[in-house]
Write a protein that holds these residues in place. Structure first.
Motif, PDB file in Angstrom:
ATOM      1  N   UNK A  55      -2.111 -21.694  13.209  1.00 45.39           N
ATOM      2  CA  UNK A  55      -1.398 -20.434  13.008  1.00 45.39           C
ATOM      3  C   UNK A  55      -1.912 -19.318  13.901  1.00 45.39           C
ATOM      4  N   UNK A  56      -3.221 -19.253  14.100  1.00 44.08           N
ATOM      5  CA  UNK A  56      -3.800 -18.190  14.901  1.00 44.08           C
ATOM      6  C   UNK A  56      -3.285 -18.275  16.339  1.00 44.08           C
ATOM      7  N   UNK A  57      -2.779 -17.151  16.846  1.00 37.52           N
ATOM      8  CA  UNK A  57      -2.201 -17.109  18.200  1.00 37.52           C
ATOM      9  C   UNK A  57      -1.080 -18.140  18.354  1.00 37.52           C
ATOM     10  N   UNK A  58      -0.223 -18.209  17.351  1.00 43.23           N
ATOM     11  CA  UNK A  58       0.789 -19.253  17.314  1.00 43.23           C
ATOM     12  C   UNK A  58       1.791 -19.168  18.456  1.00 43.23           C
ATOM     13  N   UNK A  59       1.994 -17.982  18.985  1.00 44.35           N
ATOM     14  CA  UNK A  59       2.967 -17.824  20.071  1.00 44.35           C
ATOM     15  C   UNK A  59       2.492 -18.467  21.369  1.00 44.35           C
ATOM     16  N   UNK A  60       1.179 -18.609  21.534  1.00 42.59           N
ATOM     17  CA  UNK A  60       0.651 -19.113  22.800  1.00 42.59           C
ATOM     18  C   UNK A  60      -0.120 -20.412  22.663  1.00 42.59           C
ATOM     19  N   UNK A  61      -0.251 -20.947  21.470  1.00 41.71           N
ATOM     20  CA  UNK A  61      -0.964 -22.214  21.297  1.00 41.71           C
ATOM     21  C   UNK A  61      -0.226 -23.348  21.983  1.00 41.71           C
ATOM     22  N   UNK A  62      -1.005 -24.265  22.536  1.00 39.67           N
ATOM     23  CA  UNK A  62      -0.457 -25.453  23.177  1.00 39.67           C
ATOM     24  C   UNK A  62      -0.986 -26.673  22.432  1.00 39.67           C
ATOM     25  N   UNK A  67      14.536 -26.330  13.209  1.00 39.27           N
ATOM     26  CA  UNK A  67      13.984 -25.114  13.809  1.00 39.27           C
ATOM     27  C   UNK A  67      12.925 -25.454  14.856  1.00 39.27           C
ATOM     28  N   UNK A  68      13.098 -24.926  16.063  1.00 36.18           N
ATOM     29  CA  UNK A  68      12.084 -25.053  17.113  1.00 36.18           C
ATOM     30  C   UNK A  68      10.955 -24.070  16.845  1.00 36.18           C
ATOM     31  N   UNK A  69       9.725 -24.529  16.923  1.00 34.86           N
ATOM     32  CA  UNK A  69       8.559 -23.758  16.508  1.00 34.86           C
ATOM     33  C   UNK A  69       8.079 -22.793  17.582  1.00 34.86           C
ATOM     34  N   UNK A  70       7.053 -21.998  17.228  1.00 33.62           N
ATOM     35  CA  UNK A  70       6.497 -20.998  18.149  1.00 33.62           C
ATOM     36  C   UNK A  70       5.720 -21.626  19.298  1.00 33.62           C
ATOM     37  N   UNK A  71       4.956 -22.636  18.993  1.00 33.97           N
ATOM     38  CA  UNK A  71       3.933 -23.137  19.913  1.00 33.97           C
ATOM     39  C   UNK A  71       4.510 -23.880  21.100  1.00 33.97           C
ATOM     40  N   UNK A  72       3.652 -24.137  22.048  1.00 35.49           N
ATOM     41  CA  UNK A  72       3.964 -25.065  23.130  1.00 35.49           C
ATOM     42  C   UNK A  72       3.559 -26.469  22.695  1.00 35.49           C
TER      43      UNK A  72
END
Length: 869
Positions: free
Chosen positions: A275-282, A311-316
């Motif tokens: 969850x932490x930094x979910x927008x940029x996690x790979x 639903x497509x998630x936040x992460x890479x």
């Protein structure tokens, strides 16, 4: 009528009426009737109302047969598109219903490009000169077509978010003299994962779908079905556990329930487990891990339940943002798994939402996402607002827009949510949406209690300290009052008294306080006391029930005084919305912001007087030697350093609006002549932090996702957990015997009947959960030492025995082979391996007796690709 169309009717028939006369909905005893105060409201129970009436397991309730017919070849079932149906939760789905296709084609014949594009996005980015946060839960209407109304999530309908842009106050305040934002609060998904009950999960899904339909909302953003790969994950409470098969079965059951009313959404696809930094996690993983461990349950919910959207998630994943990941969205989800619904983004999951890019960048990413297979951007039309320009400049083709719009329109027509006028959904709801809250929901409130009773796990009961002895004349319900701070709330939890529904993120649910019960209230009522809703105190009854907590400064003296004066002590403890939750709330993962040396500890994010206060409270009460139980509320593993000091331990999860009542009934054991017993089992492996190793990252931007997760990991590396997957005790005892396999050779399309006798050998009624694991002793592939492939929950009176059949599908036994270069979807093929397979039946994941182990031969094959329509 085609075979598949016939199969689609199964849940509609089986989920139908629970025979009952029309009658007023009675409130539960001791809670009054809050709905009676709503002017002009009459709640009635129609003859076809009620929870789904399904029994997914095959149980002979008469005499237990000792011998079953055994055939050489395992039976096969009717299959369409290589899909095997064994119960209402594996129904499959016909994605080309002629009547719906006709409606879609008629609309497409006249729809403008602009209106097509409106099907593919949320609301406008700007509203009155600023960012549009008032309408983020809906898509735009056209002049003829209703936009979707979205709402979270798996523990109930979140009315705390905007309602068509009106932003009702959902914190329990009044607007126009009426409370707003209330709906039924069920135990969180992780709790229901511990129930191992497909019928219960379908009923919960149907109830939430009913309330969605009552409120004219058309797409429920559930089930959440990400894998718990590490207990640090802040959204652990929102999923079902650590095993892909278990998650896939429960998610499919929930979808079948939801889609009796409106469309469901399987989220978050995929590898969203940090969850932490979910927008940029790979999330980095090899192809076999991607398909088998982090994809199998999505494959099941697509093929088994016909889920409307994903639903497509936040992460890479492997370096590419999920919303633009063509391999995952198209190669895997559509071509391999056979998904035919529509794919939407998570809210703000497109790249760059934290720093809005220029028009050129917007166009670039809009084209990347559409090419990858993303069909709906949410919550705004920031990127997909560029689609018309891209179409006019010939950067995207009309066929792309048509295909995406058709997928969206199909699901709107499928669930009667396209028309601008009239009601939405597939059948009349039982509940009523009235001035911002759900009313007439007592059947659902009762279901919430049932779910809580089925979910709670008894992990220790030394000396039979539970159920509470009839000789006990006084009970102290104690717990710390712990402050928490999130981005929106600066509050506190009184663990002894508060109703716990989970974190305060997108899945938050606000139940009506007048219909809810925390631990102190629930134990008061179960013990025969009278609850005063105004003073919040317990009086009367044969047992005195009191409560106490620490002072504002953290002093535990009041707690110890209450414990000293009681015959039995219930210590409530657990996690706050600061400890675990979504990142935007300020919680994120358990390790994020933790100040304690071990982030799995209670109060790991506390400082000062409240650092370690709950462990201190438990140890001090334990030191008194009083009969006691510790009850934990949380979403995953919690350190229990005092385990040897306490005689009893219960994991109650976040049990929802009637969790306190369920807990009271279970601790007392018999209430008003009704027997209550623990039966929940852990849906994950409960270890210590050092046992998990360096498997959780969350802040470096890149996390290696391994193949072996949960019990697979503990098995592979010979680690002994505190509590294994499937741990859970009862007030009675059970015996499993006479394991029989209905056939000796399992081939393509085959179903193996695993038959076992289950007997309640104790003196009180109870439920047993039977689990079927398989292993492949001669495997040539990377496989876990054992894998869950079947389970059933069985209710038994004292002394009663039943014969239970759990069907194991050969289609659930495959693995993804990346060495085979045969052309196929993606980078390999699904293979069912030839050779012996060992069947192990038990009440958990450990200690299988020799007589509960048998071997069958599997005739392997390469799984055909789904038919592409």
């Amino acid at each position: 009528m085609s075979t598949m169309k016939l199969l689609r009717l199964i849940p509609l028939l089986a989920l139908g009426a629970v025979a009952a006369p029309a009658c007023s909905l009675p409130p539960p005893p001791g809670f009054g009737n809050p709905d009676a105060a709503v002017a002009g409201l009459t709640c009635t129970l129609s003859p076809d109302a009620g929870a789904p009436n399904i029994d997914s397991s095959v149980i002979a309730t008469g005499d237990v047969e000792n011998v079953i017919p055994v055939t050489a070849a395992c039976p096969t079932t009717a299959t369409t598109n290589n899909h095997t149906v064994i119960d209402p939760y594996t129904q499959g789905y016909d994605y080309a219903d002629p009547a719906i296709v006709k409606q879609v084609n008629a609309t497409m014949a006249s729809i403008s490009v602009s209106d097509e594009i409106l099907q593919l996005q949320g609301m406008p980015y700007l509203d009155g000169g600023g960012k549009n946060y008032r309408s983020i839960q809906r898509s735009q209407d056209t002049t003829t077509i209703r936009g979707f109304r979205y709402r979270d999530a798996s523990r109930g309908m979140n009315l705390g978010e905007d309602m068509d842009g009106s932003l009702p106050n959902a914190s329990g305040m009044k607007v126009g003299g009426q409370y707003v934002g209330y709906s039924t609060s069920f135990p969180v998904s992780m709790a229901r994962g511990a129930a191992f009950d497909l019928d219960l999960e379908a009923a919960v899904g149907e109830a939430i779908g009913d309330e969605m339909q009552a409120a004219q909302q058309t797409l429920l953003l559930a089930p959440c079905m990400n894998l718990l790969r590490h207990p640090f994950w802040g959204r652990a409470q929102e999923t079902y556990g650590e095993d892909p098969y278990h998650i896939g079965r429960l998610a499919s059951a929930m979808v079948v329930g939801i889609q009796q009313h409106i469309a469901a959404d399987a989220k978050h696809y995929m590898g969203y487990d940090v969850e932490t930094d979910r927008q940029t996690n790979d999330s980095d993983m090899d192809e076999q891990t991607l398909r088998e461990i982090y994809g199998r349950h999505f494959r099941m919910v697509v093929q088994d339940s016909g889920v409307a959207s994903v639903m497509a998630s936040y992460n890479e994943v492997n370096g590419t943002k999920s919303a633009e990941n063509g391999h995952n969205l198209t190669d895997v989800l559509r071509q391999d798994f056979g998904f035919k619904g529509f794919i939407l983004s998570d809210w703000w999951a497109m790249p760059g939402y934290d720093n809005i890019p220029d028009a050129t960048t917007l166009k670039t990413h809009a084209q990347l996402a559409l090419n990858a297979g993303l069909e709906v951007e949410l919550p705004w039309g920031l990127y997909y607002g560029q689609l018309e320009n891209l179409f006019n400049t010939k950067n995207i083709k009309k066929q792309q827009l048509d295909a995406a719009a058709q997928d969206v329109l199909y699901e709107k027509y499928r669930f009667n949510s396209a028309s601008l006028k009239g009601s939405v959904g597939l059948k009349a709801p039982v509940t009523v949406y009235n001035n911002g809250r759900i009313t007439c929901n007592y059947t659902h409130v009762g279901l919430a209690k049932k779910a809580a009773v089925e979910s709670m796990v008894l992990l220790k009961n030394q000396g039979g300290v539970l159920p509470i002895s009839p000789s006990v004349k006084s009970i102290a319900v104690v717990g710390a009052t712990v402050p928490y701070l999130t981005n929106a709330f600066n509050d506190q939890v009184n663990f002894a008294t508060d109703v716990r529904g989970g974190d305060l993120g997108s899945s938050r649910v606000y139940p009506d306080p007048a219909k809810s019960a925390g631990p102190y209230q629930g134990i008061c009522i179960a013990a025969g006391g009278t609850w005063d809703p105004n003073a919040h105190t317990c009086g009367g009854g044969p047992i005195t029930v009191t409560t106490a907590t620490n002072t504002a400064g953290g002093d535990l003296t009041p707690v110890m005084a209450a414990a000293a004066n009681a015959d039995f002590v219930v210590v409530m403890a657990g996690l706050t919305p600061q400890d675990e939750g979504e990142q935007y709330t300020g919680a994120a993962d358990r390790s994020f912001g933790a100040t304690a040396g071990d982030a799995l500890e209670l109060d790991a994010k506390q400082t000062g007087a409240f650092a370690g206060i709950q462990d201190k409270l438990i140890s001090q009460v334990a030191a008194t030697g009083k009969p006691m139980v510790v009850v934990l509320e949380g979403g995953s593993v919690i350190n229990v350093p005092w385990l040897d000091q306490v005689p009893a331990l219960v994991m109650a999860w976040y049990p929802g609006m009637r969790g306190g009542e369920a807990l009271g009934d279970l601790l007392i054991g018999e209430v008003n002549g009704v027997s209550y017993n623990f039966a929940g089992k852990l849906p994950f492996t409960w270890g210590t932090l050092d046992q998990y190793g360096d498997t959780f990252d969350g802040q470096s931007g890149q996390t290696q996702f391994d193949y072996f997760v949960g019990y697979r990991y503990f098995d592979q590396f010979a680690k002994t957990p505190v509590f294994p997957f499937g741990a859970g005790l009862s007030y009675t005892t059970f015996e499993l015997s006479n394991l029989q396999l209905g056939c000796s050779n399992l081939g393509q399309g085959g179903v193996l009947p695993v038959v076992v006798n289950v007997k309640n050998t104790g003196t009180v009624a109870g439920d047993e959960i039977v689990m079927v694991f398989v292993s492949f002793p001669n495997t040539q592939a990377r496989r876990a030492k054992k894998e869950l492939k079947g389970f059933a929950r069985v209710s038994l009176a004292a002394g009663e025995a039943k014969q239970v059949t759990i069907n194991v599908r050969v289609s659930d036994l495959d693995y993804f082979d990346t060495t085979d270069s045969t052309p196929g979807a993606g980078k390999g093929n699904w293979i069912v391996e030839s050779g012996p397979m060992t069947i192990m039946v038990g009440d958990g994941s450990t200690n299988f007796s020799p007589d509960m182990t048998k071997t069958i031969n599997v005739n392997g094959y390469t799984v055909p690709e789904p038919v592409q329509q």
